[in-house]
Design a protein around this motif. Sequence first.
Motif, PDB file in Angstrom:
ATOM      1  N   GLY A 173      85.419  86.421  94.084  1.00 25.63           N
ATOM      2  CA  GLY A 173      84.022  86.165  93.715  1.00 25.63           C
ATOM      3  C   GLY A 173      83.748  86.558  92.264  1.00 25.63           C
TER       4      GLY A 173
ATOM      5  N   SER B  32      72.009  79.690  94.753  1.00 22.85           N
ATOM      6  CA  SER B  32      71.578  80.456  93.590  1.00 22.85           C
ATOM      7  C   SER B  32      72.677  81.419  93.150  1.00 22.85           C
ATOM      8  CB  SER B  32      70.286  81.211  93.905  1.00 22.85           C
ATOM      9  OG  SER B  32      70.456  82.027  95.042  1.00 22.85           O
ATOM     10  N   ALA B  33      72.824  81.532  91.838  1.00 21.46           N
ATOM     11  CA  ALA B  33      73.875  82.381  91.281  1.00 21.46           C
ATOM     12  C   ALA B  33      73.418  82.925  89.943  1.00 21.46           C
ATOM     13  CB  ALA B  33      75.169  81.572  91.110  1.00 21.46           C
ATOM     14  N   LYS B  34      74.014  84.071  89.558  1.00 19.18           N
ATOM     15  CA  LYS B  34      73.676  84.675  88.275  1.00 19.18           C
ATOM     16  C   LYS B  34      74.696  84.230  87.242  1.00 19.18           C
ATOM     17  CE  LYS B  34      70.939  88.398  90.116  1.00 19.18           C
ATOM     18  NZ  LYS B  34      70.715  89.832  90.313  1.00 19.18           N
TER      19      LYS B  34
ATOM     20  N   ASP C 136      72.465  91.760  95.804  1.00 12.46           N
ATOM     21  CA  ASP C 136      71.260  90.963  96.025  1.00 12.46           C
ATOM     22  C   ASP C 136      71.689  89.559  96.465  1.00 12.46           C
ATOM     23  OD1 ASP C 136      71.707  89.206  93.694  1.00 12.46           O
ATOM     24  OD2 ASP C 136      71.271  90.986  92.517  1.00 12.46           O
ATOM     25  N   PRO C 137      70.731  88.702  96.857  1.00 12.00           N
ATOM     26  CA  PRO C 137      71.134  87.412  97.438  1.00 12.00           C
ATOM     27  C   PRO C 137      72.047  86.563  96.540  1.00 12.00           C
ATOM     28  CG  PRO C 137      68.788  87.787  97.799  1.00 12.00           C
ATOM     29  CD  PRO C 137      69.265  88.897  96.912  1.00 12.00           C
ATOM     30  N   GLN C 138      71.776  86.526  95.245  1.00  7.90           N
ATOM     31  CA  GLN C 138      72.610  85.704  94.362  1.00  7.90           C
ATOM     32  C   GLN C 138      74.044  86.229  94.324  1.00  7.90           C
ATOM     33  OE1 GLN C 138      69.389  86.577  93.737  1.00  7.90           O
ATOM     34  NE2 GLN C 138      68.636  85.626  91.863  1.00  7.90           N
ATOM     35  N   VAL C 139      74.180  87.541  94.247  1.00  8.92           N
ATOM     36  CA  VAL C 139      75.517  88.139  94.196  1.00  8.92           C
ATOM     37  C   VAL C 139      76.240  87.889  95.524  1.00  8.92           C
ATOM     38  CG1 VAL C 139      76.806  90.305  93.967  1.00  8.92           C
ATOM     39  CG2 VAL C 139      74.877  89.838  92.450  1.00  8.92           C
TER      40      VAL C 139
ATOM     41  N   LYS D  91      67.615 101.626  94.012  1.00 10.84           N
ATOM     42  CA  LYS D  91      66.935 100.340  93.907  1.00 10.84           C
ATOM     43  C   LYS D  91      67.884  99.284  94.439  1.00 10.84           C
ATOM     44  CE  LYS D  91      68.698  99.067  89.362  1.00 10.84           C
ATOM     45  NZ  LYS D  91      69.447  97.912  89.829  1.00 10.84           N
ATOM     46  N   VAL D  92      67.359  98.096  94.720  1.00  7.07           N
ATOM     47  CA  VAL D  92      68.212  97.004  95.185  1.00  7.07           C
ATOM     48  C   VAL D  92      69.325  96.760  94.172  1.00  7.07           C
ATOM     49  CG1 VAL D  92      68.303  94.498  95.482  1.00  7.07           C
ATOM     50  CG2 VAL D  92      66.533  95.806  96.624  1.00  7.07           C
TER      51      VAL D  92
ATOM     52  N   LYS E   8      72.582  93.287 103.920  1.00  5.30           N
ATOM     53  CA  LYS E   8      71.247  93.357 103.311  1.00  5.30           C
ATOM     54  C   LYS E   8      71.227  94.323 102.122  1.00  5.30           C
ATOM     55  CE  LYS E   8      66.504  93.818 104.956  1.00  5.30           C
ATOM     56  NZ  LYS E   8      65.640  94.200 106.064  1.00  5.30           N
ATOM     57  N   LEU E   9      72.139  95.294 102.143  1.00  7.16           N
ATOM     58  CA  LEU E   9      72.140  96.327 101.108  1.00  7.16           C
ATOM     59  C   LEU E   9      73.203  96.103 100.030  1.00  7.16           C
ATOM     60  CD1 LEU E   9      71.680  99.353 103.520  1.00  7.16           C
ATOM     61  CD2 LEU E   9      69.941  98.368 102.032  1.00  7.16           C
TER      62      LEU E   9
ATOM     63  N   ASN F  17      75.979  85.376  97.346  1.00  9.15           N
ATOM     64  CA  ASN F  17      76.428  83.978  97.399  1.00  9.15           C
ATOM     65  C   ASN F  17      77.840  83.822  96.830  1.00  9.15           C
ATOM     66  OD1 ASN F  17      74.310  82.674  98.625  1.00  9.15           O
ATOM     67  ND2 ASN F  17      73.269  82.111  96.727  1.00  9.15           N
ATOM     68  N   TRP F  18      78.264  84.751  95.979  1.00  5.02           N
ATOM     69  CA  TRP F  18      79.588  84.636  95.339  1.00  5.02           C
ATOM     70  C   TRP F  18      80.553  85.714  95.797  1.00  5.02           C
ATOM     71  CZ3 TRP F  18      82.054  81.046  92.426  1.00  5.02           C
ATOM     72  CH2 TRP F  18      81.288  79.951  92.060  1.00  5.02           C
TER      73      TRP F  18
ATOM     74  N   SER G  70      64.833  89.860  95.799  1.00  2.00           N
ATOM     75  CA  SER G  70      65.187  91.228  95.410  1.00  2.00           C
ATOM     76  C   SER G  70      66.193  91.273  94.265  1.00  2.00           C
ATOM     77  CB  SER G  70      65.709  92.023  96.620  1.00  2.00           C
ATOM     78  OG  SER G  70      66.851  91.395  97.162  1.00  2.00           O
ATOM     79  N   GLY G  71      66.819  90.140  93.965  1.00  2.00           N
ATOM     80  CA  GLY G  71      67.753  90.107  92.838  1.00  2.00           C
ATOM     81  C   GLY G  71      67.111  89.609  91.552  1.00  2.00           C
TER      82      GLY G  71
ATOM     83  N   VAL H 137      77.425  86.213 102.010  1.00  2.00           N
ATOM     84  CA  VAL H 137      76.343  85.470 102.671  1.00  2.00           C
ATOM     85  C   VAL H 137      76.841  84.789 103.945  1.00  2.00           C
ATOM     86  CG1 VAL H 137      76.664  83.331 101.332  1.00  2.00           C
ATOM     87  CG2 VAL H 137      74.413  83.873 102.276  1.00  2.00           C
ATOM     88  N   GLU H 138      78.115  84.396 103.956  1.00  2.00           N
ATOM     89  CA  GLU H 138      78.650  83.715 105.137  1.00  2.00           C
ATOM     90  C   GLU H 138      78.798  84.683 106.311  1.00  2.00           C
ATOM     91  OE1 GLU H 138      81.021  80.256 102.640  1.00  2.00           O
ATOM     92  OE2 GLU H 138      82.077  82.094 103.208  1.00  2.00           O
TER      93      GLU H 138
ATOM     94  N   THR I 108      77.330  86.269  85.135  1.00  2.00           N
ATOM     95  CA  THR I 108      78.460  86.926  85.784  1.00  2.00           C
ATOM     96  C   THR I 108      79.430  85.894  86.359  1.00  2.00           C
ATOM     97  OG1 THR I 108      77.051  88.821  86.177  1.00  2.00           O
ATOM     98  CG2 THR I 108      79.053  88.779  87.456  1.00  2.00           C
TER      99      THR I 108
ATOM    100  N   HIS J 205      82.422  89.238  91.119  1.00  3.28           N
ATOM    101  CA  HIS J 205      81.204  89.997  90.795  1.00  3.28           C
ATOM    102  C   HIS J 205      81.434  91.494  90.620  1.00  3.28           C
ATOM    103  CE1 HIS J 205      79.138  86.318  90.807  1.00  3.28           C
ATOM    104  NE2 HIS J 205      77.957  86.873  90.738  1.00  3.28           N
TER     105      HIS J 205
ATOM    106  N   ARG K  37      65.747  80.830  92.161  1.00  2.00           N
ATOM    107  CA  ARG K  37      66.064  81.595  93.371  1.00  2.00           C
ATOM    108  C   ARG K  37      65.195  81.098  94.538  1.00  2.00           C
ATOM    109  NH1 ARG K  37      68.747  82.935  97.226  1.00  2.00           N
ATOM    110  NH2 ARG K  37      67.678  84.342  98.629  1.00  2.00           N
TER     111      ARG K  37
ATOM    112  N   TRP L 175      62.533  90.443 100.133  1.00  2.00           N
ATOM    113  CA  TRP L 175      63.996  90.608 100.147  1.00  2.00           C
ATOM    114  C   TRP L 175      64.655  89.428  99.440  1.00  2.00           C
ATOM    115  CZ3 TRP L 175      66.955  94.621 100.687  1.00  2.00           C
ATOM    116  CH2 TRP L 175      66.508  95.722 101.442  1.00  2.00           C
TER     117      TRP L 175
END
Lengths: 165, 288
Positions: free
Chosen positions: B33, A55-57, B103-106, B189-190, B99-100, B108-109, A129-130, B79-80, A60, B35, A108, A126
């Motif tokens: 990445g 998953s990616a945005k 977010d998960p998508q970001v 916020k996240v 975790k902070l 990933n890159w 969360s994005g 993520v890796e 961006t 981002h 996602r 979690w």
Amino acid sequence: MEIKITLNGTEMTAEVEPRTLLVHLIREKLSSTGTHIGCDTSSCGACTLLIDGKSAKSCTLLAVQVNGKAITTVEGLLTVDGLHPIQEAFKLNHALHCGFCTPGMMMRVVELLEKNPDPSEEEIRWGISGNLCRCTGYNNIVKAIKYASAKMRGAELPSTEPEFV
Amino acid sequence: MIPSSFEYSAPSTLDEALKMLNALGDEAKILAGGHSLIPMMKLRFAEPGHLIDINNIPGLSYVKEEGGYLTIGAMTREVELEESDIAAAKFPIFLDAAKLIADPQVRNWGTIGGNLAHGDAANDHPAVMIALDAEVEITGQDGARWVSINEFFMGFYMTAVQEGEILTAIRVPLPTGKNGNSYHKNERKVGDYATAGVAVNITLDDNGTCTSAGIGLTNVNPTPLKAVRSEQALIGTKIDDEAINIAAQYASEDCSPSEDLRGSEDYKRRVVKALTKRMITKALERAN
């Protein structure tokens, strides 16, 4: 420059400027408008799609960055057998009101459930969360993801009755 | 929002990327990445004339133990690292931070190298790497050199990576003996940058005396901050309540936060103090 991508299983080429954002390529050149543009700042997740399954945005990322990669958008979830279990779960559990966040949310969830087929409520929260939803308060989205998880694992399906709290 | 026009290249070897970077000079910017960079380009805060995308260069993404270090390739995605068994076993601090981070998508890159090379005191890995006493590998056409993280952040968005060079790896010494590390940031916020963040890494001898301490602070200074006086306040002690209080007090005094939407200067100092106490306590629990 010319880039080659596979969009929802179909190989294609596209001519893009280096500065073209992936989401604009998908929506404007390739007419797949299921992927939405929300905040345009990688906060809200409405533009989420899968790149080689991750998953990616897409607001961006530059289109040129996905040269040679496979993109899956919400249009790619539908199969000849009908709705994807995640789509069905969102529908049955009232996991959307306006629906604007839904395509990104579901894309996602595809990756979330692939990595973690039986997530806890905390892991689900979690995991998404994005992705922002300003209508539902997330409870029905979480419920839908639990439903989709059960369906995809072949486990007993939870109730889709509304919960009043 | 669309970036201003630029040229784009995606070399397939590091040599080729370095050649391009040297030929183009300060007109060129490395794309990892993206981002942090792409949002800045969309806002036109950054308008590089040429992007050199290093995503197609093999061999820059790995997490491995070798020669007493955990070495992380610059292009390793957040993520890796988050999913790496080696990191989880010895560096729970990376999981705290992962975790902070956005977010998960970001994640990933976004890459570990990019998070550092961006030189932003609001990013999370700088403080974590300061706590872990990391070194950064910087490669130019004449070869590679290792730079201590303490000499890496040179100013606002400025790092030791010079024109024509690329950050290629990060290494942190593997813990020996009783070691514990932890990170936390307060965020509204996240996905938000830290109101304040604190990274702690401590090592104890068999008697429970602290033999080394690393403390890094996020987003409370123009550059990522090494809380030197706080570290010194722990070394040689049994890390009792008194030592923890002194270290936390020093951290709150030695940082230099600026007031913004996340809070006043005074509030941020209080957050630093509270988080420093909590992270030392957590690192201590993990060490024992």
